[in-house]
Design an enzyme around this catalytic site. Sequence first.
Site, PDB file in Angstrom:
ATOM      1  N   LYS A 199       0.882  -1.286   0.029  1.00 20.92           N
ATOM      2  CA  LYS A 199       0.148  -0.143   0.092  1.00 20.92           C
ATOM      3  C   LYS A 199       0.870   1.269   0.209  1.00 20.92           C
ATOM      4  O   LYS A 199       0.656   2.407  -0.575  1.00 20.92           O
ATOM      5  CB  LYS A 199      -0.847   0.000   1.320  1.00 20.92           C
ATOM      6  CG  LYS A 199      -1.871  -0.943   1.464  1.00 20.92           C
ATOM      7  CD  LYS A 199      -2.843  -0.872   2.553  1.00 20.92           C
ATOM      8  CE  LYS A 199      -2.158  -0.813   3.967  1.00 20.92           C
ATOM      9  NZ  LYS A 199      -1.663  -2.217   4.458  1.00 20.92           N
TER      10      LYS A 199
ATOM     11  N   ARG B 235      -8.890   1.474  10.018  1.00 20.56           N
ATOM     12  CA  ARG B 235      -8.310  -0.038  10.567  1.00 20.56           C
ATOM     13  C   ARG B 235      -9.306  -0.670  11.144  1.00 20.56           C
ATOM     14  O   ARG B 235      -9.115  -2.035  11.195  1.00 20.56           O
ATOM     15  CB  ARG B 235      -7.050   0.165  11.433  1.00 20.56           C
ATOM     16  CG  ARG B 235      -5.740   0.488  10.724  1.00 20.56           C
ATOM     17  CD  ARG B 235      -5.171  -0.895  10.155  1.00 20.56           C
ATOM     18  NE  ARG B 235      -3.733  -0.991  10.246  1.00 20.56           N
ATOM     19  CZ  ARG B 235      -2.826  -0.580   9.742  1.00 20.56           C
ATOM     20  NH1 ARG B 235      -2.778   0.606   9.267  1.00 20.56           N
ATOM     21  NH2 ARG B 235      -1.592  -1.136  10.273  1.00 20.56           N
TER      22      ARG B 235
ATOM     23  N   ARG C 110      11.565  -7.027   4.200  1.00 21.33           N
ATOM     24  CA  ARG C 110      11.662  -5.411   4.088  1.00 21.33           C
ATOM     25  C   ARG C 110      12.724  -4.841   4.704  1.00 21.33           C
ATOM     26  O   ARG C 110      12.829  -5.365   6.048  1.00 21.33           O
ATOM     27  CB  ARG C 110      10.210  -5.103   4.302  1.00 21.33           C
ATOM     28  CG  ARG C 110       9.912  -3.658   4.144  1.00 21.33           C
ATOM     29  CD  ARG C 110       8.371  -2.986   3.959  1.00 21.33           C
ATOM     30  NE  ARG C 110       7.571  -3.326   5.424  1.00 21.33           N
ATOM     31  CZ  ARG C 110       6.585  -3.023   5.547  1.00 21.33           C
ATOM     32  NH1 ARG C 110       5.784  -2.504   4.507  1.00 21.33           N
ATOM     33  NH2 ARG C 110       5.944  -3.006   6.726  1.00 21.33           N
TER      34      ARG C 110
ATOM     35  N   ARG D 103      12.004  -3.077  10.393  1.00 19.53           N
ATOM     36  CA  ARG D 103      11.224  -2.552  11.600  1.00 19.53           C
ATOM     37  C   ARG D 103      10.710  -3.393  12.767  1.00 19.53           C
ATOM     38  O   ARG D 103      10.781  -4.758  12.360  1.00 19.53           O
ATOM     39  CB  ARG D 103       9.716  -2.062  10.838  1.00 19.53           C
ATOM     40  CG  ARG D 103       9.723  -0.789  10.211  1.00 19.53           C
ATOM     41  CD  ARG D 103       8.350  -0.564   9.087  1.00 19.53           C
ATOM     42  NE  ARG D 103       7.199  -1.034   9.803  1.00 19.53           N
ATOM     43  CZ  ARG D 103       6.228  -0.722   9.362  1.00 19.53           C
ATOM     44  NH1 ARG D 103       6.029   0.034   8.313  1.00 19.53           N
ATOM     45  NH2 ARG D 103       4.749  -1.180   9.779  1.00 19.53           N
TER      46      ARG D 103
ATOM     47  N   ARG E 111      -0.239  -9.016  13.504  1.00 15.80           N
ATOM     48  CA  ARG E 111      -0.723  -7.783  12.441  1.00 15.80           C
ATOM     49  C   ARG E 111      -1.811  -8.603  11.782  1.00 15.80           C
ATOM     50  O   ARG E 111      -2.791  -7.750  11.317  1.00 15.80           O
ATOM     51  CB  ARG E 111       0.361  -7.329  12.054  1.00 15.80           C
ATOM     52  CG  ARG E 111       1.038  -6.257  12.592  1.00 15.80           C
ATOM     53  CD  ARG E 111       2.369  -5.761  12.169  1.00 15.80           C
ATOM     54  NE  ARG E 111       2.541  -4.899  11.077  1.00 15.80           N
ATOM     55  CZ  ARG E 111       3.449  -4.792  10.173  1.00 15.80           C
ATOM     56  NH1 ARG E 111       4.554  -5.316  10.148  1.00 15.80           N
ATOM     57  NH2 ARG E 111       2.992  -3.814   9.092  1.00 15.80           N
TER      58      ARG E 111
HETATM   59  P1  AMP Z   1       1.372   0.388   9.118  1.00 12.57           P
HETATM   60  O1  AMP Z   1       2.743   1.200   8.946  1.00 12.57           O
HETATM   61  O2  AMP Z   1       0.313   0.920   8.478  1.00 12.57           O
HETATM   62  O3  AMP Z   1       1.656  -1.085   8.854  1.00 12.57           O
HETATM   63  O4  AMP Z   1       1.131   0.480  10.700  1.00 12.57           O
HETATM   64  C1  AMP Z   1       2.129   0.047  11.791  1.00 12.57           C
HETATM   65  C2  AMP Z   1       1.463   0.114  12.984  1.00 12.57           C
HETATM   66  O5  AMP Z   1       0.864   1.294  13.421  1.00 12.57           O
HETATM   67  C3  AMP Z   1       0.343  -0.826  13.012  1.00 12.57           C
HETATM   68  O6  AMP Z   1       0.484  -2.159  13.343  1.00 12.57           O
HETATM   69  C4  AMP Z   1      -0.387  -0.383  14.291  1.00 12.57           C
HETATM   70  O7  AMP Z   1       0.187  -0.584  15.485  1.00 12.57           O
HETATM   71  C5  AMP Z   1      -0.063   1.564  14.062  1.00 12.57           C
HETATM   72  N1  AMP Z   1      -1.261   1.902  13.266  1.00 12.57           N
HETATM   73  C6  AMP Z   1      -0.999   2.339  11.800  1.00 12.57           C
HETATM   74  N2  AMP Z   1      -2.201   2.919  11.510  1.00 12.57           N
HETATM   75  C7  AMP Z   1      -3.245   2.546  12.725  1.00 12.57           C
HETATM   76  C8  AMP Z   1      -4.656   2.996  12.596  1.00 12.57           C
HETATM   77  N3  AMP Z   1      -5.178   3.665  11.715  1.00 12.57           N
HETATM   78  N4  AMP Z   1      -5.356   2.384  13.832  1.00 12.57           N
HETATM   79  C9  AMP Z   1      -4.406   1.830  14.830  1.00 12.57           C
HETATM   80  N5  AMP Z   1      -3.184   1.556  14.746  1.00 12.57           N
HETATM   81  C10 AMP Z   1      -2.611   1.909  13.443  1.00 12.57           C
END
Ligand code: AMP
Length: 213
Positions: free
Chosen positions: A13, A88, A127, A160, A171
Amino acid sequence: MIIILIGPPGVGKGTQAKMLSGRIQVPQVSTGDILREAVKEKSPLGLEAKDYMDRGKLVPDEIIMKFLEERLKKPDCAKGCILDGFPRNISQVHALEKLLGRRHKDTIRMLAFEVSEVELLKRLSGRRVCKKCGSMYHIIFDPPVNDGLCNKCGGELYQRDDDKEDVIRARMEVYRKDTEPIIDYYEKSGVLRRINAEGTVDQVFGRVEEALR
Ligand code: AMP
């Protein structure tokens, strides 16, 4: 126009959001990036969020909405944005609708990226991200020219914390349980397009452009 990109962790994404942002000149708003920035700055909300992120759990909606509200108020979002990693869960969908009011409600589009679980694990565990500029690499599919260093800025590449295998599984579980129901919600309102996210980055981007045409 608000374009929501949805899909499991590691589906690509972020990469597609950046490409689309360049093409249609609308900013990418990634709640994950906003949170990682807050963690780096050691802000109180960032530190609270970190604990959830490290465990692969969703950060509480109140924290997310504070960050998102602030970001969407910025002038570059006046014509819309590409939401990457938000909403989410269903309660974030409702919070978004409340926040947007009538302004953008009719102009929401959702692209749902789909890929097999085996492919996701491969993509995520390899990654690497640049500490300085956030560029992404993959140790097998898209390695940097110099081991461990960013091609663009020479910054150090890191994995990460939440790209380690046990956190990846957590996740994915959260995605299935909390995030996937959003797809049904938008499918019913007719604004959803499904995107096959297998193949090269350019192939997938071609499908994204086609879906938005
Ligand atoms: P991402 O980079 O989008 O994979 O986000 C990394 C982490 O940030 C996720 O596993 C969540 O812990 C947190 N996170 C990101 N966006 C959200 C969201 N909209 N709601 C809740 N947690 C989020």
